[in-house]
Motif scaffolding. Structure first.
Motif, PDB file in Angstrom:
ATOM      1  N   TYR A  66     116.624  29.203 -60.984  1.00  0.00           N
ATOM      2  CA  TYR A  66     116.812  30.204 -62.027  1.00  0.00           C
ATOM      3  C   TYR A  66     116.474  31.604 -61.501  1.00  0.00           C
ATOM      4  O   TYR A  66     117.234  32.545 -61.682  1.00  0.00           O
ATOM      5  CB  TYR A  66     115.939  29.851 -63.236  1.00  0.00           C
ATOM      6  CG  TYR A  66     116.161  30.745 -64.424  1.00  0.00           C
ATOM      7  CD1 TYR A  66     117.007  30.360 -65.451  1.00  0.00           C
ATOM      8  CD2 TYR A  66     115.523  31.982 -64.525  1.00  0.00           C
ATOM      9  CE1 TYR A  66     117.218  31.176 -66.548  1.00  0.00           C
ATOM     10  CE2 TYR A  66     115.732  32.802 -65.613  1.00  0.00           C
ATOM     11  CZ  TYR A  66     116.581  32.401 -66.626  1.00  0.00           C
ATOM     12  OH  TYR A  66     116.791  33.223 -67.694  1.00  0.00           O
ATOM     13  N   TYR A  70     118.696  34.837 -61.119  1.00  0.00           N
ATOM     14  CA  TYR A  70     118.296  36.064 -61.802  1.00  0.00           C
ATOM     15  C   TYR A  70     118.378  37.264 -60.856  1.00  0.00           C
ATOM     16  O   TYR A  70     118.878  38.331 -61.228  1.00  0.00           O
ATOM     17  CB  TYR A  70     116.876  35.918 -62.362  1.00  0.00           C
ATOM     18  CG  TYR A  70     116.333  37.186 -62.940  1.00  0.00           C
ATOM     19  CD1 TYR A  70     116.699  37.599 -64.214  1.00  0.00           C
ATOM     20  CD2 TYR A  70     115.461  37.991 -62.206  1.00  0.00           C
ATOM     21  CE1 TYR A  70     116.204  38.787 -64.741  1.00  0.00           C
ATOM     22  CE2 TYR A  70     114.969  39.168 -62.729  1.00  0.00           C
ATOM     23  CZ  TYR A  70     115.342  39.564 -63.997  1.00  0.00           C
ATOM     24  OH  TYR A  70     114.866  40.739 -64.507  1.00  0.00           O
ATOM     25  N   VAL A  77     124.315  35.020 -65.662  1.00  0.00           N
ATOM     26  CA  VAL A  77     123.785  34.607 -66.974  1.00  0.00           C
ATOM     27  C   VAL A  77     124.315  33.238 -67.384  1.00  0.00           C
ATOM     28  O   VAL A  77     123.532  32.362 -67.794  1.00  0.00           O
ATOM     29  CB  VAL A  77     124.060  35.685 -68.050  1.00  0.00           C
ATOM     30  CG1 VAL A  77     123.840  35.145 -69.454  1.00  0.00           C
ATOM     31  CG2 VAL A  77     123.178  36.907 -67.803  1.00  0.00           C
ATOM     32  N   PRO A  78     125.631  32.961 -67.303  1.00  0.00           N
ATOM     33  CA  PRO A  78     126.101  31.619 -67.691  1.00  0.00           C
ATOM     34  C   PRO A  78     125.479  30.497 -66.847  1.00  0.00           C
ATOM     35  O   PRO A  78     125.137  29.437 -67.378  1.00  0.00           O
ATOM     36  CB  PRO A  78     127.621  31.691 -67.466  1.00  0.00           C
ATOM     37  CG  PRO A  78     127.953  33.148 -67.532  1.00  0.00           C
ATOM     38  CD  PRO A  78     126.751  33.856 -66.974  1.00  0.00           C
ATOM     39  N   ARG A  80     122.526  30.570 -65.390  1.00  0.00           N
ATOM     40  CA  ARG A  80     121.108  30.439 -65.785  1.00  0.00           C
ATOM     41  C   ARG A  80     120.992  29.660 -67.081  1.00  0.00           C
ATOM     42  O   ARG A  80     120.139  28.779 -67.225  1.00  0.00           O
ATOM     43  CB  ARG A  80     120.465  31.817 -65.921  1.00  0.00           C
ATOM     44  CG  ARG A  80     120.204  32.466 -64.578  1.00  0.00           C
ATOM     45  CD  ARG A  80     119.540  33.805 -64.736  1.00  0.00           C
ATOM     46  NE  ARG A  80     120.546  34.794 -65.109  1.00  0.00           N
ATOM     47  CZ  ARG A  80     120.303  36.048 -65.401  1.00  0.00           C
ATOM     48  NH1 ARG A  80     119.076  36.508 -65.413  1.00  0.00           N
ATOM     49  NH2 ARG A  80     121.274  36.870 -65.710  1.00  0.00           N
ATOM     50  N   LYS A  81     121.862  29.977 -68.025  1.00  0.00           N
ATOM     51  CA  LYS A  81     121.842  29.259 -69.301  1.00  0.00           C
ATOM     52  C   LYS A  81     122.154  27.776 -69.081  1.00  0.00           C
ATOM     53  O   LYS A  81     121.505  26.906 -69.661  1.00  0.00           O
ATOM     54  CB  LYS A  81     122.844  29.874 -70.278  1.00  0.00           C
ATOM     55  CG  LYS A  81     122.785  29.254 -71.647  1.00  0.00           C
ATOM     56  CD  LYS A  81     123.719  29.947 -72.616  1.00  0.00           C
ATOM     57  CE  LYS A  81     123.659  29.284 -73.980  1.00  0.00           C
ATOM     58  NZ  LYS A  81     124.636  29.865 -74.904  1.00  0.00           N
ATOM     59  N   LEU A  84     119.136  25.893 -67.886  1.00  0.00           N
ATOM     60  CA  LEU A  84     118.209  25.598 -68.978  1.00  0.00           C
ATOM     61  C   LEU A  84     118.741  24.463 -69.854  1.00  0.00           C
ATOM     62  O   LEU A  84     117.976  23.618 -70.326  1.00  0.00           O
ATOM     63  CB  LEU A  84     117.946  26.849 -69.807  1.00  0.00           C
ATOM     64  CG  LEU A  84     117.230  27.988 -69.078  1.00  0.00           C
ATOM     65  CD1 LEU A  84     117.043  29.176 -70.012  1.00  0.00           C
ATOM     66  CD2 LEU A  84     115.908  27.531 -68.503  1.00  0.00           C
ATOM     67  N   GLU A  85     120.054  24.437 -70.054  1.00  0.00           N
ATOM     68  CA  GLU A  85     120.644  23.352 -70.848  1.00  0.00           C
ATOM     69  C   GLU A  85     120.457  22.007 -70.150  1.00  0.00           C
ATOM     70  O   GLU A  85     120.139  21.003 -70.797  1.00  0.00           O
ATOM     71  CB  GLU A  85     122.123  23.629 -71.110  1.00  0.00           C
ATOM     72  CG  GLU A  85     122.334  24.759 -72.101  1.00  0.00           C
ATOM     73  CD  GLU A  85     123.765  25.252 -72.173  1.00  0.00           C
ATOM     74  OE1 GLU A  85     124.578  24.968 -71.249  1.00  0.00           O
ATOM     75  OE2 GLU A  85     124.086  25.939 -73.170  1.00  0.00           O
ATOM     76  N   ARG A  88     116.909  20.994 -70.582  1.00  0.00           N
ATOM     77  CA  ARG A  88     116.716  20.496 -71.950  1.00  0.00           C
ATOM     78  C   ARG A  88     117.208  19.062 -72.076  1.00  0.00           C
ATOM     79  O   ARG A  88     116.539  18.211 -72.664  1.00  0.00           O
ATOM     80  CB  ARG A  88     117.466  21.390 -72.943  1.00  0.00           C
ATOM     81  CG  ARG A  88     117.356  20.893 -74.386  1.00  0.00           C
ATOM     82  CD  ARG A  88     118.355  21.544 -75.299  1.00  0.00           C
ATOM     83  NE  ARG A  88     119.711  21.294 -74.828  1.00  0.00           N
ATOM     84  CZ  ARG A  88     120.756  22.030 -75.165  1.00  0.00           C
ATOM     85  NH1 ARG A  88     120.614  23.074 -75.948  1.00  0.00           N
ATOM     86  NH2 ARG A  88     121.950  21.727 -74.715  1.00  0.00           N
TER      87      ARG A  88
END
Length: 134
Positions: A66, A70, A77-78, A80-81, A84-85, A88
């Motif tokens: 990440y 960054y 950004v996509p 990085r998201k 995180l997904e 999760r």
């Protein structure tokens, strides 16, 4: 701010802060003329961010990826998201495993005399049962 102050301020051991640097999570910690870490506000915000992400269950490896993304800028950004997904989803999987284990344990407790005790008796034999009764 020296590493000891940052350690106290964020309740993170100094060794952990050094590890975060080696792992590539804390990439831009300024140093003074003597080479001693001198955390500025940006570095402190990064420590806070890392602590928050670790508290959310993000692994060191994922957080390293990440932070690398960054540093590459807004176009990541996509990605990085998506990291995180995936993190999760991994946590949800572990939660499901833990819930299944808890359900099995609840069942065994609820039916202890009918299921677990006979199993113990057959494992241990009469001796084990007599020892357990003492």
């Amino acid at each position: 701010m020296k590493i000891a102050e940052v350690s106290r301020r964020y309740d993170v051991p100094a060794d952990t802060l050094r590890y975060y640097e080696r792992a590539g999570l804390l990439r831009h910690v300024p140093r003074n003329e003597s080479g001693i870490r001198d955390y500025d506000e940006a570095a402190c915000r990064t420590v806070e961010f890392i602590k928050c992400m670790r508290g959310a269950g993000v692994s060191i490896e994922t957080l390293g990826e990440y932070m690398e993304l960054y540093d590459q800028g807004a176009e990541t950004v996509p990605a990085r998201k998506a990291l995180l997904e995936r993190q999760r989803d991994a946590i949800r999987g572990r939660l499901a495993e833990l819930q299944a284990a808890l359900d099995r344990l609840d069942y065994k407790i609820e039916h202890y005399e009918d299921i677990v005790l006979p199993c113990e008796t057959s494992m241990l034999g009469a001796e084990g049962d007599a020892e357990a009764a003492q």
